[in-house]
Write a protein that holds these residues in place. Structure first.
Motif, PDB file in Angstrom:
ATOM      1  N   PHE A 198     115.461 -87.250  15.898  1.00  0.00           N
ATOM      2  CA  PHE A 198     116.171 -87.667  14.637  1.00  0.00           C
ATOM      3  C   PHE A 198     115.403 -88.267  13.342  1.00  0.00           C
ATOM      4  O   PHE A 198     116.015 -88.105  11.995  1.00  0.00           O
ATOM      5  CB  PHE A 198     117.472 -88.388  15.101  1.00  0.00           C
ATOM      6  CG  PHE A 198     117.158 -89.856  15.383  1.00  0.00           C
ATOM      7  CD1 PHE A 198     116.532 -90.800  14.696  1.00  0.00           C
ATOM      8  CD2 PHE A 198     117.106 -89.941  16.811  1.00  0.00           C
ATOM      9  CE1 PHE A 198     116.260 -92.224  14.955  1.00  0.00           C
ATOM     10  CE2 PHE A 198     116.616 -91.296  17.368  1.00  0.00           C
ATOM     11  CZ  PHE A 198     116.274 -92.327  16.578  1.00  0.00           C
ATOM     12  N   SER A 199     114.238 -88.907  13.570  1.00  0.00           N
ATOM     13  CA  SER A 199     113.497 -89.173  12.666  1.00  0.00           C
ATOM     14  C   SER A 199     112.940 -88.225  11.555  1.00  0.00           C
ATOM     15  O   SER A 199     112.747 -88.447  10.357  1.00  0.00           O
ATOM     16  CB  SER A 199     112.406 -90.129  13.222  1.00  0.00           C
ATOM     17  OG  SER A 199     111.374 -89.288  13.871  1.00  0.00           O
ATOM     18  N   LYS A 200     113.025 -87.006  12.017  1.00  0.00           N
ATOM     19  CA  LYS A 200     112.344 -85.795  11.293  1.00  0.00           C
ATOM     20  C   LYS A 200     113.119 -85.624  10.108  1.00  0.00           C
ATOM     21  O   LYS A 200     112.789 -84.925   9.197  1.00  0.00           O
ATOM     22  CB  LYS A 200     111.952 -84.722  12.314  1.00  0.00           C
ATOM     23  CG  LYS A 200     111.005 -85.054  13.374  1.00  0.00           C
ATOM     24  CD  LYS A 200     110.861 -84.012  14.255  1.00  0.00           C
ATOM     25  CE  LYS A 200     109.920 -84.244  15.307  1.00  0.00           C
ATOM     26  NZ  LYS A 200     109.569 -83.168  16.417  1.00  0.00           N
ATOM     27  N   GLY A 201     114.494 -86.120   9.976  1.00  0.00           N
ATOM     28  CA  GLY A 201     115.525 -85.610   9.179  1.00  0.00           C
ATOM     29  C   GLY A 201     115.250 -86.751   7.725  1.00  0.00           C
ATOM     30  O   GLY A 201     115.966 -86.316   7.088  1.00  0.00           O
ATOM     31  N   TYR A 202     114.410 -87.793   7.889  1.00  0.00           N
ATOM     32  CA  TYR A 202     114.228 -88.679   7.023  1.00  0.00           C
ATOM     33  C   TYR A 202     113.242 -88.084   5.873  1.00  0.00           C
ATOM     34  O   TYR A 202     112.099 -87.595   6.460  1.00  0.00           O
ATOM     35  CB  TYR A 202     113.883 -89.913   7.341  1.00  0.00           C
ATOM     36  CG  TYR A 202     115.244 -90.940   8.326  1.00  0.00           C
ATOM     37  CD1 TYR A 202     115.864 -91.709   7.263  1.00  0.00           C
ATOM     38  CD2 TYR A 202     115.459 -90.386   9.544  1.00  0.00           C
ATOM     39  CE1 TYR A 202     116.997 -92.411   8.371  1.00  0.00           C
ATOM     40  CE2 TYR A 202     116.580 -90.906  10.000  1.00  0.00           C
ATOM     41  CZ  TYR A 202     117.415 -91.924   9.372  1.00  0.00           C
ATOM     42  OH  TYR A 202     118.423 -92.492  10.083  1.00  0.00           O
ATOM     43  N   SER A 203     113.449 -88.738   4.750  1.00  0.00           N
ATOM     44  CA  SER A 203     112.337 -88.126   3.808  1.00  0.00           C
ATOM     45  C   SER A 203     111.000 -88.712   3.991  1.00  0.00           C
ATOM     46  O   SER A 203     109.763 -88.414   3.429  1.00  0.00           O
ATOM     47  CB  SER A 203     112.768 -88.466   2.421  1.00  0.00           C
ATOM     48  OG  SER A 203     113.108 -89.983   2.326  1.00  0.00           O
ATOM     49  N   GLU A 204     110.971 -89.988   4.761  1.00  0.00           N
ATOM     50  CA  GLU A 204     109.625 -90.697   4.970  1.00  0.00           C
ATOM     51  C   GLU A 204     108.949 -90.196   5.983  1.00  0.00           C
ATOM     52  O   GLU A 204     107.445 -90.290   6.337  1.00  0.00           O
ATOM     53  CB  GLU A 204     110.044 -92.109   5.159  1.00  0.00           C
ATOM     54  CG  GLU A 204     110.739 -93.169   4.380  1.00  0.00           C
ATOM     55  CD  GLU A 204     112.077 -92.819   4.178  1.00  0.00           C
ATOM     56  OE1 GLU A 204     112.698 -93.677   3.430  1.00  0.00           O
ATOM     57  OE2 GLU A 204     112.674 -92.069   4.880  1.00  0.00           O
ATOM     58  N   PHE A 205     109.544 -89.163   7.033  1.00  0.00           N
ATOM     59  CA  PHE A 205     108.918 -88.969   8.171  1.00  0.00           C
ATOM     60  C   PHE A 205     107.482 -88.248   7.829  1.00  0.00           C
ATOM     61  O   PHE A 205     106.432 -88.626   8.509  1.00  0.00           O
ATOM     62  CB  PHE A 205     109.730 -87.873   8.858  1.00  0.00           C
ATOM     63  CG  PHE A 205     109.122 -86.970   9.861  1.00  0.00           C
ATOM     64  CD1 PHE A 205     108.982 -87.663  11.107  1.00  0.00           C
ATOM     65  CD2 PHE A 205     108.472 -85.884   9.943  1.00  0.00           C
ATOM     66  CE1 PHE A 205     108.296 -87.119  12.151  1.00  0.00           C
ATOM     67  CE2 PHE A 205     108.221 -85.114  10.734  1.00  0.00           C
ATOM     68  CZ  PHE A 205     107.706 -85.651  12.240  1.00  0.00           C
ATOM     69  N   GLU A 206     107.359 -87.058   6.935  1.00  0.00           N
ATOM     70  CA  GLU A 206     106.102 -86.360   6.858  1.00  0.00           C
ATOM     71  C   GLU A 206     104.887 -87.318   6.166  1.00  0.00           C
ATOM     72  O   GLU A 206     103.877 -87.419   6.621  1.00  0.00           O
ATOM     73  CB  GLU A 206     106.224 -85.368   5.760  1.00  0.00           C
ATOM     74  CG  GLU A 206     106.983 -84.129   6.378  1.00  0.00           C
ATOM     75  CD  GLU A 206     106.333 -83.530   7.494  1.00  0.00           C
ATOM     76  OE1 GLU A 206     105.107 -83.647   7.312  1.00  0.00           O
ATOM     77  OE2 GLU A 206     106.795 -82.964   8.230  1.00  0.00           O
TER      78      GLU A 206
END
Length: 339
Positions: A72-80
């Motif tokens: 679910f963290s991959k949906g945040y803009s900060e992930f990449e």
């Protein structure tokens, strides 16, 4: 000044900051001038023999661990951004560790260089002639020595023979075999008396470099080690839980604790109620578990270290191995030693 520095003190240099090492390196300019340094071959052998264990202890928390990102963290803009930054950190950490490991293998660490520079100034004292004497004194129960080991006795017999008659000796060691069981900071009365009778002089005992240098060598200032000593004294005098938490937060900024410092910190945990009563608090617990990490309870004599370690394990059991206290889910009561 006649000076003896025990192997445990030399090994503590691997925990020094670069600034403190640079300060301590000034000692080499005093050798054979204002200071006559006595280094039995036995001391050099002990340093060489225990160097890897000391470095392993220093490196135990030096590790960049891979993080598993939840889906679910991959949906945040900060992930990449975080993923790329963290991946870069891991690669840099690996390269850094390779460089450090190379210096360890080549004996090229800052502490290695400092020790080598000082030892280049002196000749080691042969010890073969003192082995039988050391064995004999150990067999009849005279200190120093314990657990069928008499390396300390070899050093002691060597010093008794080599230090000139009528001349004092300044003696630095964190080894409990030399320490009085009654008075903190004092040498065993038996050893002091033996020295006085054999040499007609005094032996000046110090448990660490800081106390020796502060009193006798004003040109060398170990700032980090002095700060650690000051914080330990502040913890000893702490009069509130709040003050204890504040001091522990500062103590946690340092790594590499000498044996005498660990024993003193554990003694404080026993004697000062403002520390003892909050030993189960996460920050205090983690600090003490950190400085005692790697200790084998079975090898510890009856001491503050052993008793505090037992208390910490009891806290872990009673807290059901709360992960916040540093235990993993796989830990079971059987993993903890019985006291």
């Amino acid at each position: 000044m006649n000076l003896f520095i025990d192997s445990n003190i030399w090994l503590s240099l691997y925990h020094f900051t670069n600034d403190d090492l640079e300060q301590f390196a000034k000692l080499k300019d005093m050798i054979n001038k204002s200071i006559r340094l006595f280094v039995p071959q036995q001391v050099y052998s002990e340093i060489s023999r225990n160097r890897e264990a000391k470095l392993k202890e220093a490196l135990k928390f030096f590790d960049g661990k891979d993080v598993q990102f939840p889906a679910f963290s991959k949906g945040y803009s900060e992930f990449e951004i975080v993923k790329q930054t963290y991946s870069s950190f891991i690669e840099q950490m690996k390269d850094w560790k390779k460089k450090i490991n190379s210096d360890i293998l080549l004996h090229n660490l800052p502490a290695d260089k400092t020790i080598e520079q000082i030892f280049e100034q002196i000749d080691f004292l042969p010890c073969q002639d003192y082995v039988q004497k050391a064995y004999n004194r150990y067999r009849i129960g005279n200190p120093p020595g314990k657990d069928n080991k008499y390396g300390d006795a070899i050093n002691w017999e060597c010093l008794l023979d080599k230090v000139p008659y009528h001349e004092d000796l300044y003696f630095i060691s964190a080894d409990k075999d030399y320490c009085s069981e009654l008075f903190d900071g004092e040498m065993k009365d038996f050893l002091k008396s033996e020295w006085a009778n054999a040499k007609n002089s005094k032996i000046h005992f110090y448990k660490n470099l800081v106390s020796f240098l502060n009193k006798n060598v004003s040109d060398i200032k170990l700032e980090a080690e002095n700060r650690k000593s000051d914080l330990i004294e502040e913890l000893r005098d702490s009069r509130s839980f709040q003050e204890t938490h504040k001091i522990v937060a500062q103590l946690k900024l340092f790594t590499g604790w000498a044996e005498d410092q660990i024993e003193l910190l554990c003694s404080i945990a026993e004697k000062n109620s403002q520390v003892r009563q909050i030993l189960r608090d996460s920050d205090v617990f983690k600090f003490y578990m950190g400085i005692l990490s790697g200790k084998d309870p079975e090898s510890l004599q009856d001491s503050a270290e052993r008793r505090v370690l037992a208390d910490l394990y009891d806290i872990g059991r009673n807290r059901n191995f709360d992960e916040d206290l540093g235990f993993t889910a796989s830990d079971t009561p059987e993993d903890f030693p019985c006291f």
